[in-house]
Design an enzyme around this catalytic site. Structure first.
Site, PDB file in Angstrom:
ATOM      1  N   ARG A   3       0.852  -1.190   0.000  1.00  0.00           N
ATOM      2  CA  ARG A   3       0.000   0.000   0.000  1.00  0.00           C
ATOM      3  C   ARG A   3       0.888   1.241   0.000  1.00  0.00           C
ATOM      4  O   ARG A   3       1.095   1.867   1.037  1.00  0.00           O
ATOM      5  CB  ARG A   3      -0.896  -0.035   1.240  1.00  0.00           C
ATOM      6  N   LYS A  57       5.058 -19.109   8.037  1.00  0.00           N
ATOM      7  CA  LYS A  57       4.531 -19.465   9.336  1.00  0.00           C
ATOM      8  C   LYS A  57       4.211 -18.179  10.104  1.00  0.00           C
ATOM      9  O   LYS A  57       4.786 -17.140   9.762  1.00  0.00           O
ATOM     10  CB  LYS A  57       5.516 -20.351  10.090  1.00  0.00           C
ATOM     11  N   HIS A  87      11.530 -21.877   7.879  1.00  0.00           N
ATOM     12  CA  HIS A  87      12.864 -21.559   7.362  1.00  0.00           C
ATOM     13  C   HIS A  87      13.956 -22.424   7.982  1.00  0.00           C
ATOM     14  O   HIS A  87      15.051 -22.513   7.446  1.00  0.00           O
ATOM     15  CB  HIS A  87      13.173 -20.060   7.485  1.00  0.00           C
ATOM     16  N   LYS A 131      17.996 -24.416   6.424  1.00  0.00           N
ATOM     17  CA  LYS A 131      19.350 -24.283   6.974  1.00  0.00           C
ATOM     18  C   LYS A 131      20.173 -25.524   6.599  1.00  0.00           C
ATOM     19  O   LYS A 131      19.701 -26.647   6.742  1.00  0.00           O
ATOM     20  CB  LYS A 131      19.291 -24.142   8.504  1.00  0.00           C
ATOM     21  N   GLU A 158      17.697 -17.862  22.180  1.00  0.00           N
ATOM     22  CA  GLU A 158      17.952 -16.578  21.516  1.00  0.00           C
ATOM     23  C   GLU A 158      18.320 -15.553  22.571  1.00  0.00           C
ATOM     24  O   GLU A 158      17.727 -15.537  23.648  1.00  0.00           O
ATOM     25  CB  GLU A 158      16.709 -16.107  20.773  1.00  0.00           C
ATOM     26  N   ASP A 214       5.171 -20.030  18.428  1.00  0.00           N
ATOM     27  CA  ASP A 214       6.096 -19.316  17.537  1.00  0.00           C
ATOM     28  C   ASP A 214       7.183 -20.237  16.981  1.00  0.00           C
ATOM     29  O   ASP A 214       7.465 -20.209  15.789  1.00  0.00           O
ATOM     30  CB  ASP A 214       6.733 -18.136  18.296  1.00  0.00           C
ATOM     31  N   HIS A 235       9.584 -25.072  14.061  1.00  0.00           N
ATOM     32  CA  HIS A 235      11.018 -25.374  13.970  1.00  0.00           C
ATOM     33  C   HIS A 235      11.434 -26.574  14.837  1.00  0.00           C
ATOM     34  O   HIS A 235      12.116 -27.478  14.368  1.00  0.00           O
ATOM     35  CB  HIS A 235      11.860 -24.164  14.398  1.00  0.00           C
ATOM     36  N   LYS A 270      13.557 -16.671  24.632  1.00  0.00           N
ATOM     37  CA  LYS A 270      14.138 -15.378  24.256  1.00  0.00           C
ATOM     38  C   LYS A 270      14.856 -14.813  25.479  1.00  0.00           C
ATOM     39  O   LYS A 270      14.530 -15.149  26.612  1.00  0.00           O
ATOM     40  CB  LYS A 270      13.032 -14.413  23.847  1.00  0.00           C
TER      41      LYS A 270
HETATM   42  C1  BG6 Z   1      11.113 -17.155  13.685  1.00  0.00           C
HETATM   43  C2  BG6 Z   1      10.438 -16.710  14.961  1.00  0.00           C
HETATM   44  O1  BG6 Z   1      10.391 -18.173  13.078  1.00  0.00           O
HETATM   45  O2  BG6 Z   1      12.424 -17.616  13.994  1.00  0.00           O
HETATM   46  C3  BG6 Z   1      11.248 -15.672  15.679  1.00  0.00           C
HETATM   47  O3  BG6 Z   1       9.157 -16.180  14.640  1.00  0.00           O
HETATM   48  C4  BG6 Z   1      12.675 -16.144  15.880  1.00  0.00           C
HETATM   49  O4  BG6 Z   1      10.657 -15.351  16.938  1.00  0.00           O
HETATM   50  C5  BG6 Z   1      13.256 -16.632  14.561  1.00  0.00           C
HETATM   51  O5  BG6 Z   1      13.438 -15.068  16.382  1.00  0.00           O
HETATM   52  C6  BG6 Z   1      14.636 -17.237  14.759  1.00  0.00           C
HETATM   53  O6  BG6 Z   1      15.195 -17.612  13.537  1.00  0.00           O
HETATM   54  P1  BG6 Z   1      16.746 -17.934  13.413  1.00  0.00           P
HETATM   55  O7  BG6 Z   1      16.919 -18.395  12.002  1.00  0.00           O
HETATM   56  O8  BG6 Z   1      17.462 -16.661  13.732  1.00  0.00           O
HETATM   57  O9  BG6 Z   1      17.041 -18.999  14.427  1.00  0.00           O
END
Ligand code: BG6
Length: 504
Positions: free
Chosen positions: A59, A167, A197, A201, A235, A254, A259, A357
């Site tokens: 937009r 996701k 994702h 990796k 993280e 999340d 993952h 986190k």
């Molecule tokens: C995402 C989450 O799918 O993966 C995030 O929504 C997270 O909260 C992220 O920070 C971490 O990805 P990576 O590749 O840095 O481990």
């Protein structure tokens, strides 16, 4: 056989047919930090066809040039490979923009005309992938527009049409099913690419290489030799500017639903009959179906929320102090759980998963902890420094695999101590690993579904998470300080079973 003539030879560079990638939500973080730089990296590696077009939709009252300059700056800032202006200038001519909101029929008609025009001007033969880099709440509207304009119709377009969905895929099982139905109404099943994702990796793909290309590990890969498995996704960052999304989601939805359960599936699945997408997905689905939850959810899971503290020498605010987080939020920023797998190979082996986190540092790893030797013919004092054998798959950072085992300390005594045999990607290979999104975007354009979970896997993963979420309703998370390895209750959960978390 001459590899150049062998159609099965996957070492040949895989280059997609001429096509367009339409990105919805080009101004968002994902597009700027991952997708656009990933596209540049692919171009830089010579993996994109000359007729490749990026079409942004957002937009904004922008010209093609405005979008091209955002794409240029994003790619330059976040690209993995060295910057080469001449690579960009070849791409730049093929970057287009259509402005409009998702309820704007005229904007979608324009997008459709634009794609039709590219068929001849750029020879894309009607091939296009639509990337939904937008909040899930906007999916229905965009899907409706794609259906209305016939843009999702392979036959009308005379080429392939694919959709890429980020996701979180749903919020729970019913919403994931509803979303799957919605997408299936508009696109053919095989044309839907769900992104997790982590599967892009290198280190995650290497789990299959490690297990199925070697003879060494398979005999030990079962409850007879494995004591337990720990999967950690730590993280150091907080929730950044994603309070709205994160507070409604929490750590389990999340990252565990997708993952961590995908990592678990790759570590525990049976060998697929081939590396075809369908065969791998079938094996993952089987093992996801065999997952069992703790009998007592309160004892077998821990939820945590960070308080203010220090992470890597930096002061960090508490979760409840983060901008836009409600002061009484009970959303978890840390979760640990003990899962089981009910099949012959894994019965009785606990799988400990944890994600959080604001932990001390960023590390994702899978640690396979082996049982101790049934008998140690040494003096007790000689093996005081010996623990059990471990195979640690380091997903990130310091990508690699570590095997920990006992070795004799040089000297006149028979003292045995833990040592580590270390494989590091950076040292073993000269090629740098592609970014996950770089790989996944390429696979979408090629039409290779191997690294994308299918609808059944996604739904099965919600079947694991939903009962936990239900049991957690109305409970408050435990607290931990930013910079600690999660709440004390997570250590106690393992201690009750005579184990402890590996120092990741
Ligand atoms: C995402 C989450 O799918 O993966 C995030 O929504 C997270 O909260 C992220 O920070 C971490 O990805 P990576 O590749 O840095 O481990």
């Amino acid at each position: 056989m001459n590899p150049l003539r062998d159609p099965q030879d996957r070492r040949l560079p895989r280059i997609p047919e001429p096509c367009a990638l339409v990105i919805f939500g080009v101004t968002g973080d994902l597009a700027r930090k991952k997708l656009l730089p990933g596209i540049y990296d692919l171009a830089n590696r010579g993996l994109l066809p000359p007729g490749f077009v990026v079409l942004g939709f957002a937009r904004r009252d922008w010209t093609d040039g405005d979008f091209e300059s955002l794409a240029h700056d994003s790619a330059k800032e976040y690209a993995r490979t060295p910057w080469r202006e001449e690579v960009w200038s070849r791409l730049a001519g093929n970057i287009k923009f259509v402005g409009g909101s998702f309820d704007d029929d005229a904007a979608f008609d324009k997008l459709s005309d634009c794609l039709d025009g590219l068929r001849h001007s750029h020879g894309i033969h009607g091939n296009a992938a639509f990337y939904f880099s937008i909040p899930p709440s906007a999916f229905p509207q965009v899907l409706k527009q794609l259906a209305r304009t016939g843009m999702a119709d392979n036959e009308r377009c005379g080429g392939w049409r694919r959709v890429v969905v980020e996701k979180p895929f749903g919020y729970d099982l019913p919403s994931a099913k509803a979303l799957n139905d919605l997408v299936d109404d508009v696109f053919t099943r095989d044309d839907v690419f769900r992104i997790d994702h982590y599967l892009g990796k290198e280190t995650v793909q290497n789990i299959m290489a490690l297990r199925f290309a070697n003879n060494l590990f398979e005999p030990l890969w079962n409850s007879k030799y494995v004591d337990s498995v720990q999967i950690t996704m730590a993280e150091d960052v907080g929730i950044g500017s994603r309070a709205g999304f994160y507070d409604a989601t929490g750590a389990a939805r999340d990252v565990v639903q997708n993952h961590l359960l995908q990592l678990l599936a790759l570590v525990t699945m049976e060998e697929p009959t081939s590396f075809d997408a369908a065969e791998i997905r079938a094996e993952k689905l089987k093992v996801l179906r065999a997952i069992s939850l703790p009998d007592d959810v309160a004892a077998g899971t821990v939820r945590g929320q960070y308080l203010r503290g220090w992470v890597a020498g930096q002061r960090a605010v508490g979760y409840l102090e983060e901008p836009n987080v409600p002061a009484d939020s009970t959303t978890e920023t840390y979760v640990a759980m003990r899962l089981g797998i009910q099949n012959r190979r894994w019965a009785g082996v606990p799988f400990y998963l944890r994600a959080g986190k604001r932990l001390p540092r960023r590390v994702t790893e899978v640690a396979v902890m082996f049982k101790t030797a049934p008998h140690l013919p040494f003096n007790r004092t000689d093996v005081e420094m010996l623990s059990s054998n471990q195979l640690v798959i380091r997903v990130q950072p310091d990508e690699g695999v570590v095997l920990k085992f006992g070795a004799k300390v040089p000297g006149t005594t028979m003292e045995v101590r833990d040592i580590a045999m270390d494989f590091q990607y950076g040292e073993a290979f000269t090629e740098a690993s592609p970014e996950a999104y770089e790989r996944l975007v390429l696979d979408v354009l090629i039409g290779d579904r191997t690294l994308f979970p299918d609808a059944a896997e996604v739904e099965q993963s919600w079947r694991v998470i939903d009962p936990l979420e239900e049991a957690w309703q109305g409970t408050r998370p435990e607290q931990y300080r930013a910079g600690e390895w999660g709440p004390r209750a997570a250590d106690e959960m393992l201690a009750r079973e005579g184990r402890s978390w590996r120092r990741a």
